[in-house]
Write a protein that holds these residues in place. Sequence first.
Motif, PDB file in Angstrom:
ATOM      1  N   MET A   1       0.095   1.961  13.498  1.00  0.00           N
ATOM      2  CA  MET A   1       0.269   1.466  12.135  1.00  0.00           C
ATOM      3  C   MET A   1      -0.124   0.001  12.103  1.00  0.00           C
ATOM      4  O   MET A   1       0.040  -0.723  13.090  1.00  0.00           O
ATOM      5  N   ILE A   2      -0.635  -0.458  10.978  1.00  0.00           N
ATOM      6  CA  ILE A   2      -1.100  -1.835  10.838  1.00  0.00           C
ATOM      7  C   ILE A   2      -0.358  -2.504   9.689  1.00  0.00           C
ATOM      8  O   ILE A   2      -0.102  -1.893   8.657  1.00  0.00           O
ATOM      9  N   MET A   3      -0.005  -3.783   9.880  1.00  0.00           N
ATOM     10  CA  MET A   3       0.815  -4.475   8.902  1.00  0.00           C
ATOM     11  C   MET A   3       0.336  -5.924   8.760  1.00  0.00           C
ATOM     12  O   MET A   3       0.620  -6.761   9.619  1.00  0.00           O
ATOM     13  N   PRO A   4      -0.407  -6.251   7.694  1.00  0.00           N
ATOM     14  CA  PRO A   4      -0.757  -7.645   7.448  1.00  0.00           C
ATOM     15  C   PRO A   4       0.419  -8.358   6.793  1.00  0.00           C
ATOM     16  O   PRO A   4       1.018  -7.847   5.851  1.00  0.00           O
ATOM     17  N   VAL A   5       0.783  -9.542   7.281  1.00  0.00           N
ATOM     18  CA  VAL A   5       1.939 -10.247   6.725  1.00  0.00           C
ATOM     19  C   VAL A   5       1.609 -11.717   6.500  1.00  0.00           C
ATOM     20  O   VAL A   5       0.812 -12.320   7.223  1.00  0.00           O
ATOM     21  N   LEU A   6       2.271 -12.280   5.525  1.00  0.00           N
ATOM     22  CA  LEU A   6       2.155 -13.694   5.190  1.00  0.00           C
ATOM     23  C   LEU A   6       3.457 -14.107   4.515  1.00  0.00           C
ATOM     24  O   LEU A   6       3.844 -13.511   3.505  1.00  0.00           O
ATOM     25  N   ALA A  82      -2.338   3.933  10.012  1.00  0.00           N
ATOM     26  CA  ALA A  82      -1.541   3.902   8.784  1.00  0.00           C
ATOM     27  C   ALA A  82      -1.313   2.461   8.355  1.00  0.00           C
ATOM     28  O   ALA A  82      -0.843   1.640   9.150  1.00  0.00           O
ATOM     29  N   ARG A  83      -1.633   2.172   7.110  1.00  0.00           N
ATOM     30  CA  ARG A  83      -1.379   0.834   6.585  1.00  0.00           C
ATOM     31  C   ARG A  83       0.040   0.766   6.019  1.00  0.00           C
ATOM     32  O   ARG A  83       0.496   1.681   5.331  1.00  0.00           O
ATOM     33  N   VAL A  84       0.725  -0.342   6.288  1.00  0.00           N
ATOM     34  CA  VAL A  84       2.041  -0.565   5.708  1.00  0.00           C
ATOM     35  C   VAL A  84       2.173  -2.046   5.395  1.00  0.00           C
ATOM     36  O   VAL A  84       1.600  -2.885   6.095  1.00  0.00           O
ATOM     37  N   ASP A  85       2.868  -2.389   4.333  1.00  0.00           N
ATOM     38  CA  ASP A  85       3.073  -3.778   3.950  1.00  0.00           C
ATOM     39  C   ASP A  85       4.377  -4.313   4.540  1.00  0.00           C
ATOM     40  O   ASP A  85       5.301  -3.554   4.840  1.00  0.00           O
ATOM     41  N   GLY A  86       4.457  -5.633   4.646  1.00  0.00           N
ATOM     42  CA  GLY A  86       5.606  -6.262   5.265  1.00  0.00           C
ATOM     43  C   GLY A  86       6.889  -6.138   4.470  1.00  0.00           C
ATOM     44  O   GLY A  86       7.976  -6.382   5.008  1.00  0.00           O
ATOM     45  N   ASP A 108      -9.742  12.366   4.959  1.00  0.00           N
ATOM     46  CA  ASP A 108      -9.927  11.153   5.752  1.00  0.00           C
ATOM     47  C   ASP A 108      -8.842  10.128   5.468  1.00  0.00           C
ATOM     48  O   ASP A 108      -8.612   9.227   6.284  1.00  0.00           O
ATOM     49  N   ASN A 109      -8.202  10.222   4.323  1.00  0.00           N
ATOM     50  CA  ASN A 109      -7.136   9.289   3.960  1.00  0.00           C
ATOM     51  C   ASN A 109      -6.134  10.016   3.081  1.00  0.00           C
ATOM     52  O   ASN A 109      -6.527  10.740   2.154  1.00  0.00           O
ATOM     53  N   PHE A 158      -5.156   6.822   7.528  1.00  0.00           N
ATOM     54  CA  PHE A 158      -6.577   7.117   7.697  1.00  0.00           C
ATOM     55  C   PHE A 158      -6.885   7.739   9.055  1.00  0.00           C
ATOM     56  O   PHE A 158      -6.224   7.444  10.054  1.00  0.00           O
ATOM     57  N   ARG A 159      -7.944   8.512   9.075  1.00  0.00           N
ATOM     58  CA  ARG A 159      -8.572   8.859  10.341  1.00  0.00           C
ATOM     59  C   ARG A 159      -9.403   7.645  10.777  1.00  0.00           C
ATOM     60  O   ARG A 159     -10.166   7.092   9.988  1.00  0.00           O
ATOM     61  N   ARG A 160      -9.253   7.248  12.038  1.00  0.00           N
ATOM     62  CA  ARG A 160     -10.047   6.116  12.526  1.00  0.00           C
ATOM     63  C   ARG A 160     -11.540   6.390  12.363  1.00  0.00           C
ATOM     64  O   ARG A 160     -12.331   5.464  12.090  1.00  0.00           O
ATOM     65  N   SER A 161     -11.945   7.633  12.524  1.00  0.00           N
ATOM     66  CA  SER A 161     -13.366   7.963  12.396  1.00  0.00           C
ATOM     67  C   SER A 161     -13.899   7.602  11.012  1.00  0.00           C
ATOM     68  O   SER A 161     -15.063   7.190  10.876  1.00  0.00           O
TER      69      SER A 161
END
Length: 330
Positions: A1-6, A82-86, A108-109, A158-161
């Motif tokens: 999972m990926i999480m961009p934070v600020l 998987a995208r997730v917010d902070g 794909d998503n 998402f599928r990485r592909s």
Amino acid sequence: MIMPVLNEERHLRDAVRQVLDQDYEGPLELVISVGPSHDRTQEVADAIAAEDPRVTVVANPTGRTPNGLNAAIAASRNPIVARVDGHAMLPADYLRTAVETLEETGADNVGGIMAAEGVTPFEQAVAAAMTSKIGVGNARFHTGGQPGPADTVYLGVFRRSALDRVGGYDEHFQRAQDWEMNHRIRETGGLVWFQPRMRVSYRPRPNVRALAKQYFHYGRWRRVVSRTHQGTINLRYLAPPTAVAAMAAGLVASPFFWPGLLIPGAYVAAILAGSVLTGRGLPPAALARLPLVYATMHLSWGTGFLTSPPKLSKQQPEPERARLQDFFED
């Protein structure tokens, strides 16, 4: 999972806990992409990573969301991203439901509902507007509906592909980057799928100023997307700018032609009537704020769309996409 934070010091530990406590039997990793924050977000993220080997922290020097997402994707390893917010609040079965849906549909998503939930009267009014067709049109990730193919979804698993195929998020787009990338996924033969069982709680903006700024930039960047990808605009997106232009024309003409006032008057009447219909069950204080919320969303989005400067347009999309493709392949 990926999480961009600020600037997420306050909510980061809770958000990470919800990710790591997912009811999912497969391998789980979390990559936190940290922008240049004014609080202790970096220190909190580093401490979490030191405590749990499943967490990795990467830098996002620009602080921009698409850049942070791409940096986190590049640092991740698993075939599902998987995208997730902070500040998002994920249900425990979110990831499991997403992976099952990917397998069942071949998409794909996949993504679900942006379930706005307010605490203050103003936030409750915004939540009602964001789940109403009067406020946001027929977007299923706001209003709900049956599972099926969709133009875009909230967050996304998402599928990485698929991410590799389209080169990830386009870093030109400060807003609307989700819609834009989902468009490229669909244009390259992929399927984007709405799954209403994936319901993520979302806290709305707390005041008029913040809400107006949010929707102004939504409108501004949605027009940039429409310039970049011809034929992607429809009547739902054109309704707010048309209303703004019509009311402005009516007000300008009214000193010389009084019936011009009928245009903004009709809008006000429609908003009041719509608030009564969609505000049933709201506390009185929230219901009283609902017309203001609707007007703020409509007029800010429409003004942002109409005033979107041509200089924001992406002039040479293909070289940029090639650069992003190289970024993921290196």
